[in-house]
Every structure is written in C-alpha cells, then in structure tokens.
Design an enzyme around this catalytic site. Structure first.
Site, short mmCIF file in Angstrom:
data_model
loop_
_atom_site.label_atom_id
_atom_site.label_comp_id
_atom_site.label_asym_id
_atom_site.label_seq_id
_atom_site.Cartn_x
_atom_site.Cartn_y
_atom_site.Cartn_z
CE LYS A 160 -4.26 -2.08 1.10
NZ LYS A 160 -3.78 -3.46 1.11
C1 LIG Z 1 -4.38 -4.55 0.30
C2 LIG Z 1 -3.57 -5.80 0.16
C3 LIG Z 1 -3.87 -6.76 -0.83
C4 LIG Z 1 -5.05 -6.64 -1.78
O1 LIG Z 1 -4.88 -5.65 -2.75
P1 LIG Z 1 -6.15 -5.10 -3.60
O2 LIG Z 1 -5.62 -3.96 -4.38
O3 LIG Z 1 -7.16 -4.68 -2.57
O4 LIG Z 1 -6.64 -6.22 -4.44
C5 LIG Z 1 -3.04 -7.87 -0.93
N1 LIG Z 1 -2.01 -8.06 -0.08
C6 LIG Z 1 -1.70 -7.16 0.88
C7 LIG Z 1 -0.56 -7.44 1.79
C8 LIG Z 1 -2.46 -6.01 1.05
O5 LIG Z 1 -2.16 -5.12 2.03
#
Ligand SMILES: *Cc1c(COP(=O)(O)O)cnc(C)c1O
Length: 493
Positions: A112
């Site tokens: 993120k």
């Molecule tokens: C948010 C997240 C995801 C999922 O990503 P999306 O864009 O919501 O599909 C996968 N793995 C981790 C570690 C995350 O923090």
C-alpha cells in the site's frame, strides 16, 4: 484528459477534481475518458529511466493537469532511497518461470506504500489546482495495514489532516505499535471498543453526517478518504508493472515486445486492475491471474460469470484479502461492458447481493483474466516449500499468489515469464510465517520477528525492528458511539 463515472452520470471532471472528490456523484468510480498508449519508442525511453522518472512519465499521461516537473518532484520524495530501502520495487527470480516483484520495501512494509506515499502529495496539489482553501480531513477505519500506510503517507503533508480508527482488540501488537508511534503534527490515532465493522460503520456515519460536515466546514475543513477506490491510489500502481517489464528487458531476461503473465494476490481488485490498465496501455501482458484465499468470490466470478456475495465470510492468515465486495471490479465491468451495464449490475449487487454478466462481457474478461484460489493449508505449504526449494520467504498474501501461479502454469503449460506481485514483507505477518516454517506457535510477535530472522538469515526490516523502542504517542480508546465527538472535539488538537 478528463474523468467520467463508471455509471455514466457525473459529467466530466479534471484529474485533480477526481482525486479530491474520490467517488463520483452518481456513486460510480472515476475513469479516464481514454487509455493513453505506450509505444516502442516510449518503452525504450522508460527503460533508461529511474523509478521516480518512470512514475512521473506514466502518471503525467493520466494526470494531464499536473506538470511533469510537479510529478517528478513528488515522486522523487515519495520513492526516495531513505523511504524505500533497497529500491522502490526490486525483482527476485524464483526458478525458471516466476519473477517476484517486491512491492513492500516502503516505510510500512506492505505494498500500500507504493500508492499511499505519493497519493497525499497528489491530493495536496489537487486542492491548490481546484482553488480549494479548506484542509482535507482524512478519516480512515482500518483492520491494520491501510491505517499505518495512510498515516505514514499523510504525515506532515500540506493542507491535510488524518485520523485513523482501529478496533482495540482487532489488530496485532505490531500493527498497533506501528500506528501508535506514528510521527507528524497532523496525524491522530484512536482505538475503539468494538470490531472492524463498528469502526467502518462509524466512519461512514460521520462522512454522511450533515451536522458534522457543517461544523467541519465552519472550521475550514472538509472530509476526504484514503480509500482504494480513489483514482489517486490506482494510477501510481500502473507504474510498477511497466517498470517491472522495463527491468526484465534491461536484465536481458525478456526481449522488448515479448509477452509476460502477471499474478496478483487480490482483495479489492485495485492492484490487479492496475495491471490490466498497463495491458490496455500496450504493455505486452498476456494473462492476468487473479489469486484469492478461501474468500474466493472472484474465482467463482471469473469462472462462472456470477458475482454472489451471499456466502460465508472467512477470517484467514492473509487478512488483507478477506473481502466480499471487490470495489474496483466495477472499473473492469465499465471498461469492457460500458456504463449502462455497469450501473445495472451495481444496482443488482446493492439490492440482492448478486449479479450475472452476459456472455459477451464474460468472453471479453476471459481474454485477459483467469481466477485461482488457495486455502489456508496451501498457503502454509507454499511458504514452506518455497523456502525449502529456493531459500526465499513469502508473506501469507504473496504465498496465495505463488500457489495460484504454480497451479496455472501446471494446468495450462503456459511457461511465459510470470510476474508475481509480492504485497507484504514476510516480517509483517511473522507469526503465521513462523508457524508455516516450524509447525510451532509463539505468543510474542517480537519473538517471531527474531525467529524468522534467525531461520531465514535475513534482516528484520528497520521500521519493524525499531518499533519496540519507539515512544507511544496515541493510547486513547473510545466507544464507537463517540467517534464523531472525538473527531469534532479534536480539530484544535
Ligand atoms: C491490500 C492488500 C492486498 C489486496 O490488494 P487489492 O488492491 O485490494 O486487491 C493484498 N495483499 C496485501 C498485503 C495487502 O495489504
């Protein structure tokens, strides 16, 4: 480039307005009117660039009301070597087929950061560009990862302020400390007595509260969100797929123009949709493998064409993928089916929790996407077997994707290079990783960090290692019913 709603009834707005507004007025998501195209010439230029230069070049194709110089200045700060230790997104080889794109070298050790380190800077500029004089007040409800990434991204960013609510007993000790020790003059963190849903509902209520909006407005603020449906979070994610392709060409692993596959551990469908946009821009991507855990609503959708959220919700060791409504899927429906169909499907989803797409749309989705899922046992086994075979450690989310990628390759015999998006450091989910490796459990999470480090011979990422020594700044907890008072009372804090 102007932006329109996936449901067709918002008119056109600038990129800055789309980022400031978040959601379109008709409830849809913002999409650019057209998809900019990469050429062989532009790819050759991108290959010679640094990550911040690639990011600024690609983002400037979408954010046409931002100058290249503005974007480059922001990207150089966001992806600076002291923020992304070891580079923005290095690639590791796992055997002949798999290339692991490590998106977690940022300050909070999860992918993120790739978007949330830059998006606050885009928002801050959007306020200037739209003549907004008020400060954006970001409210976040988090089950762990998003809260910390948002806090770190918004800390001390001009004309923004952020409050994060988390469930007191619903996050790990490390996650709690990551948030409670956050620095910055404009940040605030508060626990609530309740679960994640209580926090989420509370935040939504405040967003919709006219009285709260007015009081905030009188004091020079307006509410905004850091949610993954915001275009400002999506566009930075397109960059790392293009950049990864450039790196593979640069290393001689593939030839320019050669097609590769991508596999993404998916929750809200944001990350994999960014890969699809890269493909639509002309990046040579063949299949996009959508990987889910046992909350496999997307696997079912991609296989049958029916999206049905009327099902049990499972808590897993890959919690960021425990999701039943993947909001960004709406953007795919819109791109391939148009706004009329999208609005109708979303209405059905809202009313019945279920919709079925028509054959034509399903065929177009099948051209690019395929869905696989992996259960808890498969996740643990993949962590262990990758470590035993390659001496490489995955976090729980990435393990789900690696298993999906391996299943796909075995079933189809498609041995093109496969870029796997690795979304978190194994240390971020150290207790599950420790158990996968040893079949043992440990209560103390810091002890798990030490153990994972000892077993793997890798270093604990600095932001996690330093946590136990940092001073706690925020330790307040309130009832869910008091969240609004907490926010309004705290404006002067
Ligand atoms: C948010 C997240 C995801 C999922 O990503 P999306 O864009 O919501 O599909 C996968 N793995 C981790 C570690 C995350 O923090």
């Amino acid at each position: 480039m102007e932006y329109i709603s996936t449901r067709g009834n918002n008119g056109k707005v600038s990129a800055a307005q789309a980022i400031k507004q978040g959601l379109a007025d008709d409830g849809g998501l913002f999409m650019p009117e057209s998809i900019p195209q990469l050429t062989v010439f532009s790819m050759e230029k991108l290959i010679g660039m640094t990550y911040p230069q690639r990011a600024a070049s690609i983002m400037s194709m979408y954010l046409t009301d931002y100058t290249y110089e503005e974007l480059l200045a922001d990207c150089e700060k966001a992806y600076a070597p002291d923020r992304f230790i070891g580079g923005a997104c290095p690639i590791s080889e796992l055997g002949k087929d798999l290339r692991i794109l490590e998106l977690w070298h940022g300050p909070t050790c999860a992918f993120k950061d790739m978007a949330l380190q830059i998006m606050p800077r885009l928002l801050s500029r959007a306020l200037d560009k739209t003549g907004e004089e008020r400060t954006a007040y970001i409210l976040v409800a988090t089950s762990g990862d998003t809260g910390k990434a948002a806090l770190d991204g918004y800390a001390d960013v001009n004309k923004t302020r952020i409050t994060v609510f988390y469930p007191l007993d619903g996050v790990s000790r490390i996650q709690k400390l990551q948030m409670a020790t956050q620095s910055g003059e404009n940040v605030d963190v508060c626990a609530i007595h309740g679960n994640f849903d209580d926090a989420q509902t509370g935040v939504k209520k405040i967003f919709g509260d006219k009285e709260a909006q007015k009081e905030l407005n009188d004091k020079g603020f307006f509410f905004s969100s850091a949610n993954s449906i915001n275009w400002g979070r999506l566009v930075p994610q397109v960059v790392y797929y293009v950049s990864a392709y450039c790196e593979l060409v640069k290393k001689g692993d593939i030839k320019l123009g050669e097609k590769v596959n991508v596999c993404v551990p998916t929750g809200n469908f944001g990350n994999i949709f960014a890969a699809y946009l890269a493909k639509q821009m002309g990046l040579p991507l063949a299949k996009l493998v959508c990987a889910s855990n046992v909350n496999n609503i997307l696997t079912d959708f991609l296989r049958t064409g029916t999206y049905d959220r009327n099902r049990a919700f499972h808590t897993t060791m890959s919690p960021s993928m425990d999701i039943l409504i993947s909001s960004n899927l709406e953007r795919l429906l819109y791109l391939l089916g148009g706004s009329e169909k999208t609005a109708a499907y979303m209405k059905q989803l809202n009313e019945t929790g279920c919709y079925t797409i028509d054959e034509e749309l399903k065929k177009r989705i099948d051209d690019s996407f395929v869905g696989y899922y992996c259960d808890e046992k498969g996740t643990s086994e993949t962590i262990r077997s990758s470590f035993e075979t390659y001496h490489y450690l995955h976090d729980t989310h990435t393990a789900v994707a690696v298993k999906a990628a391996e299943d796909y390759i075995r079933e189809t015999g498609d041995h093109r290079r496969m870029i796997v998006a690795s979304t978190a450091s194994p240390y971020k989910f150290a207790s599950s990783v420790y158990t996968a490796l040893t079949d043992k459990t440990l209560d103390d999470e810091f002890e798990c960090l030490e153990q994972v480090s000892a077993i793997s011979g890798t270093e604990i990422p600095r932001p996690l290692a330093e946590l136990s020594q940092k001073a706690v700044r925020f330790n307040q907890a309130v009832d869910a019913a008091s969240m609004k008072n907490y926010v309004l009372g705290g404006i002067g804090r």
